[in-house]
Design a protein around this motif. Structure first.
Motif, PDB file in Angstrom:
ATOM      1  N   CYS A 150       0.815  -1.168   0.173  1.00  0.00           N
ATOM      2  CA  CYS A 150      -0.083   0.133   0.154  1.00  0.00           C
ATOM      3  C   CYS A 150       0.898   1.273   0.102  1.00  0.00           C
ATOM      4  CB  CYS A 150      -0.934   0.028   1.228  1.00  0.00           C
ATOM      5  SG  CYS A 150      -2.240  -1.334   0.991  1.00  0.00           S
ATOM      6  N   GLN A 151       2.233   1.192   0.482  1.00  0.00           N
ATOM      7  CA  GLN A 151       2.774   2.467   0.773  1.00  0.00           C
ATOM      8  C   GLN A 151       3.773   2.370  -0.391  1.00  0.00           C
ATOM      9  OE1 GLN A 151       4.920   1.640   4.480  1.00  0.00           O
ATOM     10  NE2 GLN A 151       3.347   2.560   5.390  1.00  0.00           N
ATOM     11  N   ASN A 152       3.625   1.801  -1.523  1.00  0.00           N
ATOM     12  CA  ASN A 152       4.262   1.462  -3.087  1.00  0.00           C
ATOM     13  C   ASN A 152       5.748   1.460  -2.555  1.00  0.00           C
ATOM     14  OD1 ASN A 152       2.072   2.095  -4.650  1.00  0.00           O
ATOM     15  ND2 ASN A 152       2.275   4.246  -4.179  1.00  0.00           N
ATOM     16  N   LEU A 153       6.138   0.464  -1.473  1.00  0.00           N
ATOM     17  CA  LEU A 153       7.599   0.235  -1.273  1.00  0.00           C
ATOM     18  C   LEU A 153       7.652  -1.221  -2.118  1.00  0.00           C
ATOM     19  CD1 LEU A 153       7.787   0.610   2.619  1.00  0.00           C
ATOM     20  CD2 LEU A 153       8.158   2.224   0.614  1.00  0.00           C
ATOM     21  N   LEU A 154       6.824  -1.966  -2.645  1.00  0.00           N
ATOM     22  CA  LEU A 154       7.071  -3.237  -3.520  1.00  0.00           C
ATOM     23  C   LEU A 154       6.818  -2.952  -4.983  1.00  0.00           C
ATOM     24  CD1 LEU A 154       5.859  -5.875  -1.048  1.00  0.00           C
ATOM     25  CD2 LEU A 154       8.303  -5.375  -1.583  1.00  0.00           C
ATOM     26  N   GLN A 155       7.418  -3.121  -6.015  1.00  0.00           N
ATOM     27  CA  GLN A 155       7.164  -3.197  -7.139  1.00  0.00           C
ATOM     28  C   GLN A 155       6.378  -4.499  -7.586  1.00  0.00           C
ATOM     29  OE1 GLN A 155      10.582  -3.009  -9.888  1.00  0.00           O
ATOM     30  NE2 GLN A 155      11.496  -0.920  -8.752  1.00  0.00           N
ATOM     31  N   ASP A 156       5.642  -4.636  -8.619  1.00  0.00           N
ATOM     32  CA  ASP A 156       4.818  -5.834  -8.760  1.00  0.00           C
ATOM     33  C   ASP A 156       5.532  -6.949  -8.600  1.00  0.00           C
ATOM     34  OD1 ASP A 156       2.082  -6.666  -9.978  1.00  0.00           O
ATOM     35  OD2 ASP A 156       3.295  -7.410 -11.397  1.00  0.00           O
ATOM     36  N   LYS A 157       6.578  -7.029  -9.419  1.00  0.00           N
ATOM     37  CA  LYS A 157       7.421  -8.460  -9.495  1.00  0.00           C
ATOM     38  C   LYS A 157       7.825  -8.730  -7.981  1.00  0.00           C
ATOM     39  CE  LYS A 157      11.210 -10.659 -11.706  1.00  0.00           C
ATOM     40  NZ  LYS A 157      12.268 -10.529 -12.726  1.00  0.00           N
ATOM     41  N   GLU A 158       8.430  -7.624  -7.089  1.00  0.00           N
ATOM     42  CA  GLU A 158       8.790  -7.970  -6.008  1.00  0.00           C
ATOM     43  C   GLU A 158       7.503  -8.525  -4.841  1.00  0.00           C
ATOM     44  OE1 GLU A 158      12.206  -4.523  -5.537  1.00  0.00           O
ATOM     45  OE2 GLU A 158      10.005  -4.028  -5.134  1.00  0.00           O
ATOM     46  N   TYR A 159       6.327  -7.752  -5.288  1.00  0.00           N
ATOM     47  CA  TYR A 159       5.305  -8.200  -4.289  1.00  0.00           C
ATOM     48  C   TYR A 159       4.873  -9.644  -4.585  1.00  0.00           C
ATOM     49  CZ  TYR A 159       0.759  -9.127  -2.686  1.00  0.00           C
ATOM     50  OH  TYR A 159      -0.198  -9.842  -2.079  1.00  0.00           O
ATOM     51  N   VAL A 163       6.898 -12.071  -5.833  1.00  0.00           N
ATOM     52  CA  VAL A 163       7.722 -13.005  -5.216  1.00  0.00           C
ATOM     53  C   VAL A 163       7.730 -13.007  -3.685  1.00  0.00           C
ATOM     54  CG1 VAL A 163      10.374 -13.471  -4.952  1.00  0.00           C
ATOM     55  CG2 VAL A 163       9.329 -12.941  -7.051  1.00  0.00           C
ATOM     56  N   ILE A 164       7.563 -11.779  -3.295  1.00  0.00           N
ATOM     57  CA  ILE A 164       7.484 -12.028  -1.359  1.00  0.00           C
ATOM     58  C   ILE A 164       6.228 -12.759  -1.147  1.00  0.00           C
ATOM     59  CG2 ILE A 164       6.472  -9.741  -0.900  1.00  0.00           C
ATOM     60  CD1 ILE A 164       8.735  -9.493   0.880  1.00  0.00           C
ATOM     61  N   ILE A 165       5.227 -12.557  -1.724  1.00  0.00           N
ATOM     62  CA  ILE A 165       3.908 -13.240  -1.329  1.00  0.00           C
ATOM     63  C   ILE A 165       3.982 -14.714  -1.652  1.00  0.00           C
ATOM     64  CG2 ILE A 165       2.345 -12.988  -3.275  1.00  0.00           C
ATOM     65  CD1 ILE A 165       1.451 -11.862   0.214  1.00  0.00           C
ATOM     66  N   ALA A 166       4.405 -15.112  -2.597  1.00  0.00           N
ATOM     67  CA  ALA A 166       4.665 -16.613  -2.878  1.00  0.00           C
ATOM     68  C   ALA A 166       5.441 -17.195  -1.950  1.00  0.00           C
ATOM     69  CB  ALA A 166       5.146 -16.628  -4.357  1.00  0.00           C
ATOM     70  N   SER A 167       6.667 -16.174  -1.530  1.00  0.00           N
ATOM     71  CA  SER A 167       7.483 -16.764  -0.526  1.00  0.00           C
ATOM     72  C   SER A 167       6.863 -16.930   0.726  1.00  0.00           C
ATOM     73  CB  SER A 167       8.833 -15.980  -0.385  1.00  0.00           C
ATOM     74  OG  SER A 167       9.563 -16.008  -1.585  1.00  0.00           O
ATOM     75  N   LEU A 168       5.937 -16.335   1.082  1.00  0.00           N
ATOM     76  CA  LEU A 168       5.081 -16.253   2.337  1.00  0.00           C
ATOM     77  C   LEU A 168       4.174 -17.400   2.292  1.00  0.00           C
ATOM     78  CD1 LEU A 168       3.959 -15.330   5.241  1.00  0.00           C
ATOM     79  CD2 LEU A 168       2.323 -13.827   3.739  1.00  0.00           C
ATOM     80  N   ILE A 169       3.555 -17.814   1.243  1.00  0.00           N
ATOM     81  CA  ILE A 169       2.638 -18.941   1.073  1.00  0.00           C
ATOM     82  C   ILE A 169       3.460 -20.154   1.334  1.00  0.00           C
ATOM     83  CG2 ILE A 169       1.076 -20.051  -0.528  1.00  0.00           C
ATOM     84  CD1 ILE A 169       0.413 -17.267  -1.583  1.00  0.00           C
ATOM     85  N   GLN A 170       4.493 -20.394   0.606  1.00  0.00           N
ATOM     86  CA  GLN A 170       5.358 -21.392   0.461  1.00  0.00           C
ATOM     87  C   GLN A 170       6.010 -21.720   1.989  1.00  0.00           C
ATOM     88  OE1 GLN A 170       8.181 -23.103  -2.452  1.00  0.00           O
ATOM     89  NE2 GLN A 170       9.499 -22.213  -1.321  1.00  0.00           N
ATOM     90  N   SER A 171       6.354 -20.650   2.915  1.00  0.00           N
ATOM     91  CA  SER A 171       6.702 -20.799   4.136  1.00  0.00           C
ATOM     92  C   SER A 171       5.615 -21.157   5.063  1.00  0.00           C
ATOM     93  CB  SER A 171       7.297 -19.501   4.751  1.00  0.00           C
ATOM     94  OG  SER A 171       8.417 -19.093   3.738  1.00  0.00           O
ATOM     95  N   PHE A 172       4.661 -20.870   4.874  1.00  0.00           N
ATOM     96  CA  PHE A 172       3.697 -20.977   6.151  1.00  0.00           C
ATOM     97  C   PHE A 172       2.862 -22.460   5.376  1.00  0.00           C
ATOM     98  CE2 PHE A 172       0.353 -18.048   3.432  1.00  0.00           C
ATOM     99  CZ  PHE A 172      -0.569 -19.186   3.162  1.00  0.00           C
ATOM    100  N   ASP A 173       2.753 -22.888   4.169  1.00  0.00           N
ATOM    101  CA  ASP A 173       2.386 -24.194   3.990  1.00  0.00           C
ATOM    102  C   ASP A 173       3.373 -25.284   4.478  1.00  0.00           C
ATOM    103  OD1 ASP A 173       0.511 -25.714   1.880  1.00  0.00           O
ATOM    104  OD2 ASP A 173       2.486 -26.560   1.357  1.00  0.00           O
TER     105      ASP A 173
END
Length: 331
Positions: A133-142, A144-154
């Motif tokens: 929301c604060q535009n600290l993440l570019q689309d690709k960065e977001y 990758v980091i959200i996929a990483s979170l999902i893989q981690s909590f899975d």
């Protein structure tokens, strides 16, 4: 991540079938899921084009297939006053929240996670969405980091492989401590791409040497079975319904989950591809009947057939073997 219909145990066989035709070129996987097959073919040296209609699956594909190196996260590093991605991982692993929708609905009310893990996962979700929301993440960065979170909590999810239900008691892996880890992609010299798009449009828009088709086998809608990863990836706060807390907003139906439409759409895929090698990976008891597939593909050339026995989708109490049937046409 465990995924319905994953081909992890058959990657070597798939690779052999492909390489009997060609050892390099463009490999297209329009039903790519979380990118298991596509990532394997990328490592084999192919230029991969992958697609899916689920947003979280697209994020996985971008992280493992399209992504070819370490993501910068420049603005996040500036905000945290850190210099490395390891420090971002460390920061996210220090976070925890007492309350939140995941903690309340998917830990206290439903045993998808231990409460301690849910508190840490909730904090990561909120932090990443704040950065977005604060535009600290570019689309690709977001992505990758959200996929990483999902893989981690899975890795600590108290499920049998999907999020359609949770186990009655906390399973061994669910008792482990959650740890956030960024996905590290295989670095290829070839340019690969991932698209959030249906199979028909992907095939029409992209030329390829090998078209690998692995559509859904039955009427299970993957959006329901992976509602939690999908909602988290989209930044949606779900309104849980029923015992399993399934919530799907704007569910996308695939014609390959419908008996009346699957075979017709398969025919259109075959008619619309320019690929010289077409590989159809299915099971003998799927919605598309093997005889129909054999006839459709046979119109393009000689059909080679391969069978593999492999452990299919299973729960803790059901470990059925599944017979995979692969049809290949080289024209």
């Amino acid at each position: 991540m465990r995924y319905l219909g994953s081909k992890t145990l058959l990657l070597g066989e798939i690779g052999n079938i492909v390489e009997e035709y060609k050892k390099e070129g463009v490999f297209c996987d329009p039903f790519g899921g979380i990118g298991t097959v596509g990532n394997f073919m990328k490592k084999k040296g192919f230029e991969v084009i992958a697609g899916d209609i689920l947003y979280f699956a697209h994020c996985f594909q971008l992280a493992t297939i399209e992504n070819n190196g370490e993501i910068d996260y420049k603005k996040v590093k500036e905000t945290l006053s850190v210099k490395t991605n390891n420090e971002i991982e460390y920061y996210l692993n220090t976070l925890s929240k007492r309350d939140g929708w995941l903690v309340e609905e998917y830990a206290r009310k439903r045993k998808f996670f231990t409460e301690e893990n849910a508190k840490r996962i909730q904090a990561c979700i909120d932090c990443i969405q704040t950065w977005r929301c604060q535009n600290l993440l570019q689309d690709k960065e977001y992505k990758v980091i959200i996929a990483s979170l999902i893989q981690s909590f899975d890795k600590v999810a108290n499920t049998a492989g999907t999020y359609y239900a949770f186990l009655k008691e906390f399973y061994r892996k669910a008792k482990n401590s959650f740890s956030f880890k960024l996905i590290q992609p295989y670095e290829s010299k070839k340019e690969c791409h991932s698209y959030l798009i249906d199979a028909e449009r992907l095939v029409k828009r992209n030329n390829c040497d090998i078209l690998y088709l692995d559509p859904p086998y039955n009427e299970r809608n993957y959006g329901r079975y992976y509602h939690l990863p999908e909602n988290i990836a989209k930044g949606i706060k779900p309104i849980p319904i029923g015992k399993s807390g399934v919530y799907v907003e704007n569910l996308i139906d695939s014609p390959y989950n419908k008996k009346a439409e699957a075979t017709e759409n398969f025919q259109m895929l075959i008619d619309n591809t320019s690929a010289k090698c077409i590989i159809f990976h299915y099971t003998d008891n799927g919605i598309i009947k093997i005889n129909d597939a054999r006839e459709i593909m046979g119109a393009k050339g000689k059909v080679d057939e391969f069978y593999f026995d492999c452990k299919g989708y299973n729960t803790v109490s059901n470990k059925e073997k599944c017979r995979h049937h692969i049809l290949r046409v080289i024209r």
